[in-house]
Design a protein around this motif. Structure first.
Motif, PDB file in Angstrom:
ATOM      1  N   TYR A  71       0.816  -1.213   0.000  1.00 21.88           N
ATOM      2  CA  TYR A  71       0.000   0.000   0.000  1.00 21.88           C
ATOM      3  C   TYR A  71       0.853   1.267   0.000  1.00 21.88           C
ATOM      4  O   TYR A  71       0.340   2.367  -0.242  1.00 21.88           O
ATOM      5  N   GLY A  72       2.159   1.134   0.264  1.00 23.60           N
ATOM      6  CA  GLY A  72       3.034   2.301   0.351  1.00 23.60           C
ATOM      7  C   GLY A  72       3.074   3.114  -0.924  1.00 23.60           C
ATOM      8  O   GLY A  72       3.306   4.335  -0.884  1.00 23.60           O
ATOM      9  N   PHE A  73       2.864   2.462  -2.083  1.00 21.00           N
ATOM     10  CA  PHE A  73       2.857   3.195  -3.352  1.00 21.00           C
ATOM     11  C   PHE A  73       1.749   4.242  -3.396  1.00 21.00           C
ATOM     12  O   PHE A  73       1.874   5.249  -4.102  1.00 21.00           O
ATOM     13  N   LEU A  74       0.663   4.017  -2.655  1.00 21.70           N
ATOM     14  CA  LEU A  74      -0.467   4.938  -2.685  1.00 21.70           C
ATOM     15  C   LEU A  74      -0.271   6.139  -1.766  1.00 21.70           C
ATOM     16  O   LEU A  74      -0.905   7.184  -1.976  1.00 21.70           O
ATOM     17  N   VAL A  75       0.572   5.986  -0.746  1.00 26.69           N
ATOM     18  CA  VAL A  75       0.674   7.017   0.289  1.00 26.69           C
ATOM     19  C   VAL A  75       1.071   8.380  -0.262  1.00 26.69           C
ATOM     20  O   VAL A  75       0.428   9.388   0.059  1.00 26.69           O
ATOM     21  N   PRO A  76       2.137   8.504  -1.090  1.00 26.05           N
ATOM     22  CA  PRO A  76       2.492   9.846  -1.601  1.00 26.05           C
ATOM     23  C   PRO A  76       1.366  10.479  -2.408  1.00 26.05           C
ATOM     24  O   PRO A  76       1.153  11.698  -2.329  1.00 26.05           O
ATOM     25  N   PHE A  77       0.627   9.674  -3.187  1.00 26.58           N
ATOM     26  CA  PHE A  77      -0.469  10.215  -3.992  1.00 26.58           C
ATOM     27  C   PHE A  77      -1.630  10.661  -3.107  1.00 26.58           C
ATOM     28  O   PHE A  77      -2.257  11.693  -3.364  1.00 26.58           O
ATOM     29  N   ILE A  78      -1.926   9.886  -2.071  1.00 29.69           N
ATOM     30  CA  ILE A  78      -2.980  10.286  -1.129  1.00 29.69           C
ATOM     31  C   ILE A  78      -2.593  11.576  -0.421  1.00 29.69           C
ATOM     32  O   ILE A  78      -3.414  12.486  -0.255  1.00 29.69           O
ATOM     33  N   SER A  79      -1.332  11.664  -0.008  1.00 30.53           N
ATOM     34  CA  SER A  79      -0.855  12.872   0.662  1.00 30.53           C
ATOM     35  C   SER A  79      -0.964  14.083  -0.257  1.00 30.53           C
ATOM     36  O   SER A  79      -1.386  15.167   0.167  1.00 30.53           O
ATOM     37  N   ALA A  80      -0.592  13.902  -1.527  1.00 32.91           N
ATOM     38  CA  ALA A  80      -0.683  15.006  -2.491  1.00 32.91           C
ATOM     39  C   ALA A  80      -2.134  15.422  -2.712  1.00 32.91           C
ATOM     40  O   ALA A  80      -2.442  16.618  -2.817  1.00 32.91           O
ATOM     41  N   TYR A  81      -3.038  14.435  -2.766  1.00 32.65           N
ATOM     42  CA  TYR A  81      -4.457  14.772  -2.952  1.00 32.65           C
ATOM     43  C   TYR A  81      -5.019  15.510  -1.744  1.00 32.65           C
ATOM     44  O   TYR A  81      -5.790  16.464  -1.896  1.00 32.65           O
ATOM     45  N   LEU A  82      -4.629  15.071  -0.545  1.00 30.85           N
ATOM     46  CA  LEU A  82      -5.087  15.772   0.658  1.00 30.85           C
ATOM     47  C   LEU A  82      -4.606  17.219   0.656  1.00 30.85           C
ATOM     48  O   LEU A  82      -5.344  18.132   1.035  1.00 30.85           O
ATOM     49  N   LEU A  83      -3.366  17.423   0.237  1.00 30.90           N
ATOM     50  CA  LEU A  83      -2.826  18.785   0.166  1.00 30.90           C
ATOM     51  C   LEU A  83      -3.601  19.629  -0.834  1.00 30.90           C
ATOM     52  O   LEU A  83      -3.915  20.799  -0.577  1.00 30.90           O
ATOM     53  N   TRP A  84      -3.929  19.040  -1.970  1.00 24.21           N
ATOM     54  CA  TRP A  84      -4.700  19.757  -2.984  1.00 24.21           C
ATOM     55  C   TRP A  84      -6.118  20.024  -2.497  1.00 24.21           C
ATOM     56  O   TRP A  84      -6.670  21.106  -2.726  1.00 24.21           O
ATOM     57  N   ASP A  85      -6.722  19.065  -1.803  1.00 24.68           N
ATOM     58  CA  ASP A  85      -8.106  19.202  -1.355  1.00 24.68           C
ATOM     59  C   ASP A  85      -8.260  20.311  -0.316  1.00 24.68           C
ATOM     60  O   ASP A  85      -9.305  20.961  -0.268  1.00 24.68           O
ATOM     61  N   MET A  86      -7.234  20.522   0.493  1.00 23.69           N
ATOM     62  CA  MET A  86      -7.331  21.554   1.527  1.00 23.69           C
ATOM     63  C   MET A  86      -6.590  22.837   1.134  1.00 23.69           C
ATOM     64  O   MET A  86      -6.231  23.637   1.989  1.00 23.69           O
ATOM     65  N   ARG A  87      -6.425  23.037  -0.161  1.00 28.35           N
ATOM     66  CA  ARG A  87      -5.668  24.204  -0.633  1.00 28.35           C
ATOM     67  C   ARG A  87      -6.304  25.521  -0.233  1.00 28.35           C
ATOM     68  O   ARG A  87      -5.625  26.545  -0.122  1.00 28.35           O
ATOM     69  N   GLY A  88      -7.633  25.494   0.004  1.00 29.93           N
ATOM     70  CA  GLY A  88      -8.302  26.723   0.394  1.00 29.93           C
ATOM     71  C   GLY A  88      -7.856  27.241   1.749  1.00 29.93           C
ATOM     72  O   GLY A  88      -8.035  28.426   2.056  1.00 29.93           O
ATOM     73  N   ARG A  89      -7.274  26.377   2.576  1.00 28.98           N
ATOM     74  CA  ARG A  89      -6.826  26.794   3.902  1.00 28.98           C
ATOM     75  C   ARG A  89      -5.648  27.767   3.847  1.00 28.98           C
ATOM     76  O   ARG A  89      -5.382  28.470   4.817  1.00 28.98           O
ATOM     77  N   PHE A  90      -4.934  27.768   2.717  1.00 32.93           N
ATOM     78  CA  PHE A  90      -3.722  28.580   2.637  1.00 32.93           C
ATOM     79  C   PHE A  90      -3.992  30.000   2.157  1.00 32.93           C
ATOM     80  O   PHE A  90      -3.070  30.807   2.061  1.00 32.93           O
ATOM     81  N   THR A  91      -5.250  30.299   1.859  1.00 37.89           N
ATOM     82  CA  THR A  91      -5.584  31.644   1.405  1.00 37.89           C
ATOM     83  C   THR A  91      -5.327  32.662   2.513  1.00 37.89           C
ATOM     84  O   THR A  91      -5.843  32.538   3.630  1.00 37.89           O
ATOM     85  N   GLY A  92      -4.533  33.655   2.216  1.00 40.43           N
ATOM     86  CA  GLY A  92      -4.256  34.724   3.173  1.00 40.43           C
ATOM     87  C   GLY A  92      -3.218  34.384   4.220  1.00 40.43           C
ATOM     88  O   GLY A  92      -2.960  35.197   5.112  1.00 40.43           O
ATOM     89  N   VAL A  93      -2.601  33.203   4.135  1.00 37.98           N
ATOM     90  CA  VAL A  93      -1.587  32.819   5.118  1.00 37.98           C
ATOM     91  C   VAL A  93      -0.231  33.392   4.706  1.00 37.98           C
ATOM     92  O   VAL A  93       0.162  33.316   3.538  1.00 37.98           O
ATOM     93  N   GLN A  94       0.463  33.952   5.659  1.00 40.31           N
ATOM     94  CA  GLN A  94       1.757  34.568   5.372  1.00 40.31           C
ATOM     95  C   GLN A  94       2.846  33.511   5.227  1.00 40.31           C
ATOM     96  O   GLN A  94       2.951  32.587   6.018  1.00 40.31           O
TER      97      GLN A  94
END
Length: 489
Positions: free
Chosen positions: A45-68
């Motif tokens: 399952y380790g092959f999936l972990v980097p892709f899942i992590s990247a998707y989570l980062l993309w999915d929560m991209r709205g959190r970075f709006t206005g962050v210094q």
């Protein structure tokens, strides 16, 4: 202050440079991790972990709006500590140190360059990368042993429900006609690790209340234990009916996948129950997460980004130079191999015994010698020598210390100490580890130590430090593990 689009362009360029340097610097532990994914089904399952992590980062991209974006030099000492620790792990062939340090270093570099605020908002996808690392053996030897004991007992109780006579002793399940041994791979720890990751993903996407998310993640622990006990119980029942062959091969692997799906069903069932409890998710309401913004608008530039970037580059280049140049050092092969070790010296004569190559590889050696010696008085000593010609090349295994191997083989450690042996040719004094172990009334005296071409040590971690210092000096060396055992009458 730069326009937003130029700032985003600079961030992406610098992040790409750091990522490329990071991969080059930690190429050795990274390839070891990938090889584990490919060769060990428990970690596929380790092959999936980097892709899942990247998707989570993309999915929560709205959190970075206005962050210094502001580099944090307060993180620098922590970053340097983990960089040094990773160098020790790579040059000292310690996969248990170099591999777990990789996701921690990603977090540290992110906090150092982008800032603590950005890192805290991205801690879930960054921290999720820890699941790409194989479970360190030190955890398997501690938590794994505990889980193995619980799973064995529960599995035995399941077998008893079918009126089958069974006796559970440690990790041995005695069915009378045959015995089942619950090995490390069946401890449940390798169920728990991916199931824990699955619990985090499920909680993130399907739960909004914090307490429900925590409950979902923690629930994976008893679920993993129970499903593993069910696997052991079913194996015992089928073994009693159809013989021990069902405990091996296809059924063993297939049952693992089936029961993992059962574990996921239980997790889904818990989620359905939690959905009935307050606070209930109102689908008409918008998600509490900020609306995603693919352009990361309103990012604010802060001071020190260039300086932190240059410092990060320097650190990664240093690690790359040390690890990759050390990997190029040639192997120090023995003429005739370690198996040519003499069988007669002074008043001692010996007889060599065959050592299977698979066992040699698992012990962390590249070549090995095993022999039994007797003197004219009738005293007997068993001698084992493990040899590594490519001492700096990290692999999945390293020399196994008898302080771990002997207890796992059923020997009880009565005492462990050190002893200094004097008048040793070349060395002068030799400090060794001294153990007394017991099993079924038999007691053994064990001496063991490690040595390079000019350094000896009684401890495996000191030996790894010696290897790291050899590597930094580009001082090519071999590595030896020597163990001597004699019976106490």
């Amino acid at each position: 202050m730069k326009p937003t689009h130029e700032l985003i362009k600079d961030i992406r360029f610098s992040a790409a440079i750091l990522l490329a340097l990071y991969i080059a610097a930690y190429w050795i532990p990274l390839t070891t991790i990938v090889n584990t994914w490919m060769k060990n089904d428990d970690y596929s399952y380790g092959f999936l972990v980097p892709f899942i992590s990247a998707y989570l980062l993309w999915d929560m991209r709205g959190r970075f709006t206005g962050v210094q974006i502001k580099s944090s030099w307060a993180v620098f000492p922590i970053l340097v500590f983990f960089v040094l620790l990773s160098i020790y792990g790579i040059l000292g062939s310690s996969g248990n140190i170099s591999m777990p340090s990789m996701p921690l270093l990603i977090i540290c570099f992110t906090a150092f360059y982008f800032g603590i605020n950005i890192t805290l908002k991205a801690i879930l996808p960054l921290g999720f990368l820890i699941f790409m690392v194989p479970i360190p053996s030190v955890i398997e030897r501690t938590i794994g042993v505990f889980l193995k004991s619980i799973s064995s007992k529960l599995g035995g109780e399941i077998i008893k429900l079918f009126n089958i006579s069974v006796n559970v002793s440690g990790n041995i399940i005695d069915l009378g006609v045959t015995q089942l041994q619950v090995v490390d791979a069946c401890s449940g720890l390798r169920y728990l690790f991916p199931l824990f990751a699955l619990g985090i993903i499920y909680a993130y996407f399907f739960e909004r209340a914090t307490w429900k998310r925590i409950f979902c993640v923690l629930a994976t622990i008893p679920i993993a234990i129970m499903t593993n006990a069910l696997r052991i119980g079913v194996t015992g029942i089928l073994t009693d009916q159809y013989g021990p062959s069902v405990a091996q091969g296809f059924f063993h692997g297939f049952s693992g996948w089936v029961l993992f799906m059962v574990a996921f069903f239980f997790l889904f069932l818990i989620g359905c129950i939690l959905a009935k409890l307050p606070p209930k998710l109102d689908k008409r309401k918008k998600s509490p997460l900020p609306r995603p913004d693919s352009n990361f608008q309103n990012l604010m530039e802060g001071p020190g980004i260039n300086a932190s970037f240059i410092t990060s580059v320097i650190l990664l280049v240093i690690v790359s130079g040390l690890s990759l140049s050390t990997k190029a050092l040639p192997a120090m092969n023995l003429k005739g191999g370690i198996k040519s070790f003499p069988l007669a010296f002074s008043d001692w004569t010996g007889q060599a015994s065959f050592v299977d190559q698979e066992m040699i590889d698992k012990s962390g050696a590249e070549d090995a010698f095993n022999g039994s010696y007797r003197n004219i008085k009738g005293d007997a000593i068993s001698l084992y020598i493990g040899y590594r010609a490519t001492a700096f090349l990290a692999n999945e295994n390293f020399f196994h210390s008898p302080t771990v191997c002997l207890p796992s083989s059923g020997w009880e450690t009565l005492s462990t100490s050190t002893r200094v042996i004097t008048n040793v040719p070349f060395w002068g004094q030799l400090k060794v580890t001294r153990m007394i172990v017991s099993n079924l009334g038999d007691r053994l005296l064990v001496y063991f130590w490690f040595q390079t071409k000019n350094k000896s040590s009684y401890d495996k971690n000191i030996n790894r430090l010696d290897l790291a210092l050899h590597a930094i000096r580009r001082d090519n060396t071999y590595d030896l593990f020597i163990r001597m055992i004699t019976q106490i009458h």
